[in-house]
Scaffold this active site. Structure first.
Site, short mmCIF file in Angstrom:
data_model
loop_
_atom_site.label_atom_id
_atom_site.label_comp_id
_atom_site.label_asym_id
_atom_site.label_seq_id
_atom_site.Cartn_x
_atom_site.Cartn_y
_atom_site.Cartn_z
N ASP A 116 0.99 -1.12 -0.03
CA ASP A 116 0.05 0.14 0.06
C ASP A 116 0.97 1.29 -0.03
OD1 ASP A 116 -2.28 1.57 0.26
OD2 ASP A 116 -1.86 1.94 2.33
N SER A 117 0.17 2.44 -0.10
CA SER A 117 0.93 3.49 -0.13
C SER A 117 1.68 3.80 1.27
CB SER A 117 0.21 4.76 -0.50
OG SER A 117 -0.76 4.92 0.14
N HIS A 139 -7.15 2.73 3.85
CA HIS A 139 -6.95 3.69 5.28
C HIS A 139 -8.27 3.66 5.79
CE1 HIS A 139 -2.96 4.85 3.32
NE2 HIS A 139 -2.74 5.08 4.56
N CYS A 164 -4.38 -1.70 -1.68
CA CYS A 164 -4.73 -0.30 -1.84
C CYS A 164 -5.58 -0.03 -3.28
CB CYS A 164 -3.03 0.47 -2.21
SG CYS A 164 -3.34 2.02 -2.77
N GLU A 190 -2.51 8.39 8.52
CA GLU A 190 -1.15 8.04 8.70
C GLU A 190 -0.44 8.50 9.89
OE1 GLU A 190 1.30 6.48 6.60
OE2 GLU A 190 -0.25 5.57 5.62
N1 DGL Z 1 -4.64 3.46 0.63
C1 DGL Z 1 -4.83 3.59 -0.47
C2 DGL Z 1 -6.13 3.47 -1.28
O1 DGL Z 1 -6.68 2.51 -0.70
C3 DGL Z 1 -4.41 5.10 -0.97
C4 DGL Z 1 -4.15 6.09 -0.25
C5 DGL Z 1 -3.35 7.22 -1.01
O2 DGL Z 1 -2.17 7.00 -0.64
O3 DGL Z 1 -3.65 8.23 -1.47
O4 DGL Z 1 -6.60 3.83 -2.16
#
Ligand code: DGL
Length: 279
Positions: A13-14, A189, A76, A155
């Site tokens: 994930d990010s 998230h 993600c 975060e």
């Molecule tokens: N957790 C991510 C998602 O499911 C991305 C959050 C991000 O880095 O913008 O889209």
């Protein structure tokens, strides 16, 4: 394709969002080893160009495969929107499980015919979302919001504070006025703020966390490929971050409910990851 059952599940994930999926995988398959990559040096992915997210995702996949990942969970929604199809073509020998906003179950269950969807800009722009809506929305009206800044608050571990509440209220209160009865969390998230979301929308509105069904899908694929761990011992989770490993380690009890080792990785450019890993 045959999968080595002793190898780890790879997840990326990010940032910490994919830990909402990891948590469900841990609950369902505690015996599995996991390597988790959080690209916190590049967070957020949401406002970035698709091509760049695809490059990051490809490099991270290489990294996880070099460490013997037996299956890759793109935990993600944004990376799935930008890269899932590409990754499947580029790495045909490995199975990928991706995320897509849970419009299907939402459309099946809504009574009012109105559903709220929270996701990042890239997820809404991608072909994956368009195709999910086309296939499953079925006349249900969708209200979308990108919750700007929410990923960054999460975060930081701000799961209940004023700024997080404000972002969610700005997104959800207008949807409630439109009579939504279901909220789809289209970003990994967001499950970490379900208690706050539920407080804002009330108990009658259903909030869909896709993580358990993704974990079931991972289990199905591993079982089908003979790749499910046969061990009776609890598997180990190892984290890698392109951000600050100490900060992530401190946050793990909040997000995962357990401690783990965190290694640091460096990006040389959009394509190459380097750095010293713990063995
Ligand atoms: N957790 C991510 C998602 O499911 C991305 C959050 C991000 O880095 O913008 O889209």
């Amino acid at each position: 394709m045959s999968i080595n059952p002793t190898f780890p599940i790879g997840i990326f994930d990010s940032g910490v969002g994919g830990i909402s999926v990891l948590r469900a995988i841990r609950e369902q398959m505690p015996e599995e080893h996991v390597i988790y990559f959080g690209d916190q040096g590049h967070i957020p992915y949401g406002p970035r160009p698709m091509e760049q997210i695809r490059n990051f995702s490809e490099a991270i996949t290489d990294f996880l495969l070099e460490r013997d990942a037996k299956i890759i969970v793109v935990a993600c929604n944004t990376a799935s929107a930008a890269a899932l199809k590409y990754l499947r073509g580029r790495f045909p020998h490995i199975q990928f499980v991706g995320m897509e906003p849970a419009v299907k179950p939402a459309a099946e269950h809504t009574q009012t015919g109105k559903v709220g969807v929270l996701a990042t800009p890239a997820t809404f722009q991608g072909a994956l979302y368009a195709s999910v809506v086309e296939r499953f929305a079925n006349g249900v009206e969708l209200f979308q919001n990108t919750c700007n800044g929410l990923v960054q608050e999460i975060e930081r571990g701000n799961l209940t504070g004023g700024e997080t509440r404000k972002i969610l209220e700005d997104a959800l209160l207008p949807m409630l006025e439109q009579n939504i009865d279901t909220v789809v969390l289209g970003c990994t998230h967001y499950p970490f703020v379900i208690p706050l979301i539920q407080q804002i929308v009330g108990e009658k509105v259903r909030v869909i966390d896709p993580a358990p069904s993704v974990a079931r899908q991972v289990q199905r694929l591993l079982e089908a490929g003979g790749g499910k761990s046969q061990s009776s011992a609890r598997g180990e989770v190892r984290f890698f971050t392109s951000g600050d490993p100490d900060a992530l380690k401190t946050m793990l009890p909040v997000f995962l409910g357990e401690d783990a080792e965190v290694g640091k990785v460096e990006w040389l450019d959009d394509h190459v990851i380097a750095g010293k890993m713990p063995a």
